[in-house]
Structure formats: C-alpha cells, structure tokens
Design a protein around this motif. Structure first.
Motif, PDB file in Angstrom:
ATOM      1  N   ALA A  31      -6.136   5.436  -3.008  1.00 28.59           N
ATOM      2  CA  ALA A  31      -5.115   4.469  -2.562  1.00 28.59           C
ATOM      3  C   ALA A  31      -5.167   3.205  -3.426  1.00 28.59           C
ATOM      4  O   ALA A  31      -4.124   2.655  -3.801  1.00 28.59           O
ATOM      5  N   PHE A  71      -1.776  13.606   0.791  1.00 26.79           N
ATOM      6  CA  PHE A  71      -2.409  12.541   0.000  1.00 26.79           C
ATOM      7  C   PHE A  71      -3.932  12.687   0.052  1.00 26.79           C
ATOM      8  O   PHE A  71      -4.621  12.602  -0.973  1.00 26.79           O
ATOM      9  N   TRP A 107      -4.022   4.012  -7.102  1.00 26.23           N
ATOM     10  CA  TRP A 107      -2.557   4.090  -7.200  1.00 26.23           C
ATOM     11  C   TRP A 107      -1.961   2.681  -7.319  1.00 26.23           C
ATOM     12  O   TRP A 107      -1.097   2.435  -8.151  1.00 26.23           O
ATOM     13  N   ILE A 111       2.153  11.684  -6.201  1.00 24.88           N
ATOM     14  CA  ILE A 111       1.780  10.770  -5.106  1.00 24.88           C
ATOM     15  C   ILE A 111       3.004   9.970  -4.648  1.00 24.88           C
ATOM     16  O   ILE A 111       3.243   9.810  -3.452  1.00 24.88           O
ATOM     17  N   ASN A 112       3.792   9.505  -5.614  1.00 23.33           N
ATOM     18  CA  ASN A 112       4.993   8.730  -5.264  1.00 23.33           C
ATOM     19  C   ASN A 112       5.950   9.542  -4.418  1.00 23.33           C
ATOM     20  O   ASN A 112       6.564   9.026  -3.491  1.00 23.33           O
ATOM     21  N   ALA A 158       4.220  10.254  -0.840  1.00 23.84           N
ATOM     22  CA  ALA A 158       4.054   9.049  -0.005  1.00 23.84           C
ATOM     23  C   ALA A 158       5.243   8.114  -0.211  1.00 23.84           C
ATOM     24  O   ALA A 158       5.082   6.910  -0.344  1.00 23.84           O
ATOM     25  N   SER A 166       0.866  -1.175   0.000  1.00 31.04           N
ATOM     26  CA  SER A 166       0.000   0.000   0.000  1.00 31.04           C
ATOM     27  C   SER A 166       0.902   1.224   0.000  1.00 31.04           C
ATOM     28  O   SER A 166       2.123   1.101   0.109  1.00 31.04           O
ATOM     29  N   LEU A 167       0.281   2.381  -0.061  1.00 32.11           N
ATOM     30  CA  LEU A 167       1.058   3.618  -0.072  1.00 32.11           C
ATOM     31  C   LEU A 167       1.813   3.866   1.224  1.00 32.11           C
ATOM     32  O   LEU A 167       2.704   4.679   1.259  1.00 32.11           O
ATOM     33  N   ARG A 196       5.603   0.146   1.408  1.00 39.46           N
ATOM     34  CA  ARG A 196       6.133  -0.015   0.055  1.00 39.46           C
ATOM     35  C   ARG A 196       7.401  -0.868   0.031  1.00 39.46           C
ATOM     36  O   ARG A 196       8.116  -0.884  -0.965  1.00 39.46           O
TER      37      ARG A 196
END
Ligand SMILES: NC(=O)c1ccc[n+]([C@@H]2O[C@H](COP(=O)([O-])OP(=O)(O)OC[C@H]3O[C@@H](n4cnc5c(N)ncnc54)[C@H](OP(=O)(O)O)[C@@H]3O)[C@@H](O)[C@H]2O)c1
Length: 161
Positions: free
Chosen positions: A104, A89, A107, A146-147, A150, A23-24, A27
């Motif tokens: 979430a 986020f 992504w 987002i990357n 998070a 998940s975010l 990772r």
C-alpha cells in the motif's frame, strides 16, 4: 480543503505542502486537488495511507471502543464487504513476498516524488516494516493491475471528509 481554497491561500502566502487523506481506498484527491497541487508545485502529505489499518489486512473486527467504528468503511457489514473486495490486493502482496502494508505504501510512493505518505503505528517493528516499502519497485504492469483492482469507488462506505 478544495483545489479552489488552495489556489486562494497560495496567492496570499506560498504553500509548500498540503495534507489530505490518500490511500488505495481513498483516492478522491486524484480527481481534482492533486492536479492543482502539481500545477502550483505543492507537495501532498498523504494521511492515513494504510486506510487507518485496513490496507494492512490485519483488521478483521473492531472492539466496541475502537474509534474506527465511526468510519463508515469499518461500520456494520462494510468491514467484511471491504475485506472481500480488497482480497485481490492482499493476494498481490503475497505474490510479491511483501506485506499488504508495504505494498500500500509502495503504491503511494510510485504516484510521484511529490507524494509523502505518513503511516502511523505504535510499534517499532512496524515502523521498520513500513519503511522497507521504499525498497519495493513496482512495474508499470503491476501498477496498472493494482490501479484497476483498487479503483476509486471500490470501497463501501461514505467518505469522512
Ligand atoms: N490531517 C488529518 O486530518 C489527519 C487525519 C488522520 C490522520 N492523520 C495523520 O496521519 C498519520 C497516520 O494516520 P493513521 O494512523 O490514522 O492511519 P494509517 O497510517 O493509515 O494506519 C495506522 C493503523 O495501521 C496500523 N498499522 C501500521 N502499520 C502496520 C503494519 N505494518 N501492519 C499492521 N498494522 C499496521 C496501526 O496499528 P498499530 O499502531 O497497532 O501498529 C494503526 O492502527 C498520523 O500521523 C495522523 O496524525 C492526519
């Protein structure tokens, strides 16, 4: 399991899918295991894709008997700390007009067709909400944003596995 264990098992009997947390806010799989799975043509079933609820933005506190008290990411001051860190986020989800849970999951679905998130819920309406994540298209710019926000290591609290 480790990449090495998957390699060994795959030699004994072909593996189709491996289940690992993804998940975010978890990772770790990206560091090594995912690369090996892709090399061997094995799918990744991502468990707790909503961070056991955290990434839905709806968990503000936990009851004493909530099993997530045992998760260092929820324990003590970490829940509030992590809520602060993941505010950007949540803001992107609002900007897109989707729920944080949907973002979430979207992504994760954008990480590859070999990734299968398995969100859990006890409520039928949330099954429908979460399933709509498949309709969300994220641009490369948005994925980059987002990357970056998070990134691995953002969440406070050690991993359970
Ligand atoms: N292989 C393993 O070691 C392992 C470990 C853990 C989990 N899993 C599997 O992974 C799957 C999911 O894991 P999980 O349930 O722990 O974590 P999750 O899917 O990350 O999160 C589930 C939590 O999020 C809440 N939720 C779900 N959708 C929501 C929404 N749209 N809005 C607000 N809250 C929402 C649920 O509450 P409500 O129920 O109240 O909606 C529940 O508390 C399960 O099938 C589980 O068996 C496997």
């Amino acid at each position: 399991m480790t990449a090495e264990q998957v390699r060994r098992a795959h030699k004994v009997h072909p593996i189709t899918a491996v289940q690992f947390e993804y998940s975010l806010w978890r990772r770790e799989v990206e560091a090594d295991l995912l690369r090996t799975l892709r090399e061997l043509g094995i799918a990744l079933v991502g468990w707790s894709p909503l961070g056991s609820g955290f990434l839905t933005g709806t968990v503000t506190s936990l009851n004493k008997d909530d099993f997530r008290q045992n998760n260092p990411r929820y324990a003590g001051e970490n829940l509030a700390l992590n809520r602060d860190r993941f505010m950007p986020f949540m803001a992107i989800a609002k900007e897109l007009g989707v729920t944080p849970a949907q973002l979430a999951l979207a992504w994760l679905l954008h990480q590859g067709q070999d990734i299968f998130p398995i969100p859990g819920t006890r409520r039928a309406e949330r099954v429908e909400e979460n399933a709509k994540a498949t309709d969300i298209r994220l641009t490369p710019e948005l994925l980059k944003r987002i990357n970056e926000l998070a990134r691995h290591g953002l969440a406070e609290g050690a991993t359970l596995v």
